[in-house]
Design a protein around this motif. Sequence first.
Motif, PDB file in Angstrom:
ATOM      1  N   VAL A 120       0.810  -1.049   0.038  1.00  0.00           N
ATOM      2  CA  VAL A 120       0.005  -0.131  -0.058  1.00  0.00           C
ATOM      3  C   VAL A 120       0.901   1.271   0.162  1.00  0.00           C
ATOM      4  O   VAL A 120       1.882   1.424   0.720  1.00  0.00           O
ATOM      5  CB  VAL A 120      -0.781  -0.006   1.366  1.00  0.00           C
ATOM      6  CG1 VAL A 120      -1.571   1.275   1.095  1.00  0.00           C
ATOM      7  CG2 VAL A 120      -1.692  -1.305   1.254  1.00  0.00           C
ATOM      8  N   PRO A 121       0.682   2.257  -0.859  1.00  0.00           N
ATOM      9  CA  PRO A 121       1.626   3.510  -0.975  1.00  0.00           C
ATOM     10  C   PRO A 121       1.760   3.931   0.103  1.00  0.00           C
ATOM     11  O   PRO A 121       0.563   4.116   1.033  1.00  0.00           O
ATOM     12  CB  PRO A 121       0.960   4.141  -1.894  1.00  0.00           C
ATOM     13  CG  PRO A 121       0.242   3.605  -2.802  1.00  0.00           C
ATOM     14  CD  PRO A 121      -0.321   2.008  -2.083  1.00  0.00           C
ATOM     15  N   ALA A 122       2.847   4.358   0.850  1.00  0.00           N
ATOM     16  CA  ALA A 122       2.982   5.169   2.118  1.00  0.00           C
ATOM     17  C   ALA A 122       2.369   6.301   2.264  1.00  0.00           C
ATOM     18  O   ALA A 122       1.618   6.621   3.179  1.00  0.00           O
ATOM     19  CB  ALA A 122       4.465   5.369   2.326  1.00  0.00           C
ATOM     20  N   ARG A 123       2.188   7.001   0.938  1.00  0.00           N
ATOM     21  CA  ARG A 123       1.428   8.356   1.221  1.00  0.00           C
ATOM     22  C   ARG A 123       0.028   7.946   1.349  1.00  0.00           C
ATOM     23  O   ARG A 123      -0.552   9.004   2.185  1.00  0.00           O
ATOM     24  CB  ARG A 123       1.611   9.135  -0.230  1.00  0.00           C
ATOM     25  CG  ARG A 123       2.861   9.874  -0.460  1.00  0.00           C
ATOM     26  CD  ARG A 123       2.581  11.270   0.332  1.00  0.00           C
ATOM     27  NE  ARG A 123       3.888  12.079   0.265  1.00  0.00           N
ATOM     28  CZ  ARG A 123       3.820  13.330   0.550  1.00  0.00           C
ATOM     29  NH1 ARG A 123       2.682  13.712   1.418  1.00  0.00           N
ATOM     30  NH2 ARG A 123       5.082  14.089   0.411  1.00  0.00           N
ATOM     31  N   LEU A 124      -0.723   6.877   1.091  1.00  0.00           N
ATOM     32  CA  LEU A 124      -1.757   6.616   1.337  1.00  0.00           C
ATOM     33  C   LEU A 124      -2.246   6.132   3.016  1.00  0.00           C
ATOM     34  O   LEU A 124      -2.976   6.608   3.672  1.00  0.00           O
ATOM     35  CB  LEU A 124      -2.397   5.521   0.223  1.00  0.00           C
ATOM     36  CG  LEU A 124      -3.848   5.097   0.669  1.00  0.00           C
ATOM     37  CD1 LEU A 124      -4.769   6.128   0.275  1.00  0.00           C
ATOM     38  CD2 LEU A 124      -4.328   4.141  -0.440  1.00  0.00           C
ATOM     39  N   ARG A 125      -1.091   5.457   3.247  1.00  0.00           N
ATOM     40  CA  ARG A 125      -1.341   4.934   4.364  1.00  0.00           C
ATOM     41  C   ARG A 125      -1.007   6.097   5.612  1.00  0.00           C
ATOM     42  O   ARG A 125      -1.550   6.080   6.554  1.00  0.00           O
ATOM     43  CB  ARG A 125       0.028   3.948   4.787  1.00  0.00           C
ATOM     44  CG  ARG A 125      -0.213   2.636   4.123  1.00  0.00           C
ATOM     45  CD  ARG A 125       0.745   1.522   4.787  1.00  0.00           C
ATOM     46  NE  ARG A 125       1.814   1.598   3.839  1.00  0.00           N
ATOM     47  CZ  ARG A 125       3.181   1.976   4.501  1.00  0.00           C
ATOM     48  NH1 ARG A 125       3.230   2.356   5.566  1.00  0.00           N
ATOM     49  NH2 ARG A 125       4.086   2.092   3.902  1.00  0.00           N
ATOM     50  N   GLN A 180      -2.145   8.950   5.547  1.00  0.00           N
ATOM     51  CA  GLN A 180      -3.561   9.713   5.392  1.00  0.00           C
ATOM     52  C   GLN A 180      -4.329   9.195   6.740  1.00  0.00           C
ATOM     53  O   GLN A 180      -5.112   9.978   7.234  1.00  0.00           O
ATOM     54  CB  GLN A 180      -4.258   9.583   4.402  1.00  0.00           C
ATOM     55  CG  GLN A 180      -3.659  10.353   2.808  1.00  0.00           C
ATOM     56  CD  GLN A 180      -3.412  11.841   3.116  1.00  0.00           C
ATOM     57  OE1 GLN A 180      -4.181  12.613   3.963  1.00  0.00           O
ATOM     58  NE2 GLN A 180      -2.363  12.360   2.535  1.00  0.00           N
ATOM     59  N   LEU A 181      -4.072   8.062   7.300  1.00  0.00           N
ATOM     60  CA  LEU A 181      -4.722   7.544   8.415  1.00  0.00           C
ATOM     61  C   LEU A 181      -4.576   8.358   9.692  1.00  0.00           C
ATOM     62  O   LEU A 181      -3.293   8.763   9.695  1.00  0.00           O
ATOM     63  CB  LEU A 181      -4.432   6.231   8.475  1.00  0.00           C
ATOM     64  CG  LEU A 181      -5.054   5.102   7.272  1.00  0.00           C
ATOM     65  CD1 LEU A 181      -4.533   3.806   7.920  1.00  0.00           C
ATOM     66  CD2 LEU A 181      -6.471   5.231   7.363  1.00  0.00           C
ATOM     67  N   PRO A 182      -5.368   8.678  10.436  1.00  0.00           N
ATOM     68  CA  PRO A 182      -5.126   9.527  11.445  1.00  0.00           C
ATOM     69  C   PRO A 182      -4.083   8.716  12.496  1.00  0.00           C
ATOM     70  O   PRO A 182      -4.302   7.548  12.463  1.00  0.00           O
ATOM     71  CB  PRO A 182      -6.524   9.644  12.211  1.00  0.00           C
ATOM     72  CG  PRO A 182      -7.403   8.520  11.823  1.00  0.00           C
ATOM     73  CD  PRO A 182      -7.040   8.382  10.231  1.00  0.00           C
ATOM     74  N   PRO A 183      -3.499   9.538  13.163  1.00  0.00           N
ATOM     75  CA  PRO A 183      -3.419  10.790  13.679  1.00  0.00           C
ATOM     76  C   PRO A 183      -2.579  11.698  12.784  1.00  0.00           C
ATOM     77  O   PRO A 183      -2.227  12.871  13.022  1.00  0.00           O
ATOM     78  CB  PRO A 183      -2.944  11.070  15.269  1.00  0.00           C
ATOM     79  CG  PRO A 183      -2.685   9.431  15.569  1.00  0.00           C
ATOM     80  CD  PRO A 183      -2.578   8.775  14.479  1.00  0.00           C
ATOM     81  N   LYS A 184      -2.042  11.198  11.888  1.00  0.00           N
ATOM     82  CA  LYS A 184      -1.073  11.917  10.719  1.00  0.00           C
ATOM     83  C   LYS A 184       0.207  12.542  11.052  1.00  0.00           C
ATOM     84  O   LYS A 184       0.421  13.639  10.623  1.00  0.00           O
ATOM     85  CB  LYS A 184      -2.076  12.974   9.918  1.00  0.00           C
ATOM     86  CG  LYS A 184      -3.328  12.160   9.367  1.00  0.00           C
ATOM     87  CD  LYS A 184      -4.051  13.565   8.446  1.00  0.00           C
ATOM     88  CE  LYS A 184      -5.423  12.716   7.636  1.00  0.00           C
ATOM     89  NZ  LYS A 184      -6.048  13.797   7.053  1.00  0.00           N
ATOM     90  N   HIS A 185       0.785  11.790  12.334  1.00  0.00           N
ATOM     91  CA  HIS A 185       1.921  12.425  12.703  1.00  0.00           C
ATOM     92  C   HIS A 185       2.945  12.530  11.529  1.00  0.00           C
ATOM     93  O   HIS A 185       3.748  13.638  11.778  1.00  0.00           O
ATOM     94  CB  HIS A 185       2.282  11.467  13.717  1.00  0.00           C
ATOM     95  CG  HIS A 185       1.563  11.627  15.098  1.00  0.00           C
ATOM     96  ND1 HIS A 185       1.749  12.866  15.772  1.00  0.00           N
ATOM     97  CD2 HIS A 185       0.686  10.912  15.648  1.00  0.00           C
ATOM     98  CE1 HIS A 185       0.736  12.852  16.780  1.00  0.00           C
ATOM     99  NE2 HIS A 185       0.443  11.593  16.675  1.00  0.00           N
ATOM    100  N   ILE A 186       3.178  11.549  10.682  1.00  0.00           N
ATOM    101  CA  ILE A 186       4.320  11.438   9.737  1.00  0.00           C
ATOM    102  C   ILE A 186       4.238  12.786   8.604  1.00  0.00           C
ATOM    103  O   ILE A 186       4.928  13.522   8.381  1.00  0.00           O
ATOM    104  CB  ILE A 186       4.275  10.503   8.902  1.00  0.00           C
ATOM    105  CG1 ILE A 186       4.649   8.892   9.969  1.00  0.00           C
ATOM    106  CG2 ILE A 186       5.197  10.196   7.885  1.00  0.00           C
ATOM    107  CD1 ILE A 186       4.834   7.821   9.433  1.00  0.00           C
TER     108      ILE A 186
END
Length: 265
Positions: free
Chosen positions: A232-237, A239-245
């Motif tokens: 699964v593309p990291a950019r998509l993952r 997006q899941l909360p809490p979005k710290h990255i």
Amino acid sequence: MHGDPMMWVAGIRALYLQALHPRVVRGVTQNSDFRRDAWGRLMRTANFVGTTTYGTGEAAEKAGARVRKIHSMLTTADPDTGERHPVDEPGLLLWVHCAEIDSYLHVLRRSGFRLTDEQADRYVAEHLVSARLVGLDPADVPASRAELAAYFDKMLPQLAAGPEAQEVDAFLRRPPVHPLLLPARALLWRRVAHLAYAALPPYAHELYGRPAPPPASVTRHLRVTGTALRCVPARLRWQLPPKHILRAMSRLGPGSRPAPYKVGR
């Protein structure tokens, strides 16, 4: 490591392991609304880990202070004597910490995240900071895989799967969800929880009284799951909360991002 999707499996393994300490799990069941607010509790834990991993030093210190303040106000009652004990006793905090770090390291490495033994020891040592943030003296916390293993060997006689641990086990296998989410629980959550349980050490399976597949089969399933989730593309993952990255990348600039391949360099 903490940007890897297998951290979710590792987190559930940590919950299983933590529940085997009678006084720790008593603190959870007597002071937590986890039965009705499972997702909220999970997200609060993820938020703390995300803040201490990807946040600023100031944000991490504030998160630690908040955790310490909450713990300082809570106690648990011994069901046999009625005596009350604070939940922030160092011995209890240490078990929670070690169960988490061991689970994160164990699941990620076993699922194919490449770390040398030296890097794994560095990971354990780096978490002396997170141990301090929750109120532990870093001098009393395992700082290597060997020290972590020795700690678990010492703790074995104190572990048990009493009624509270069995309640946590039942909850993790079938958490209450909205009726519309029952198919998702059956299809996804049950498999994740089963895999997290299977990844526990053998003594944990014995204490819980539920068998697990052979270790080689568990490792194979962990690797297959890890490989699939990492597709699964990291950019998509992210997006899941809490979005710290994403917040850390925004703060540090577009050239900064978690890159697992750097670990192998």
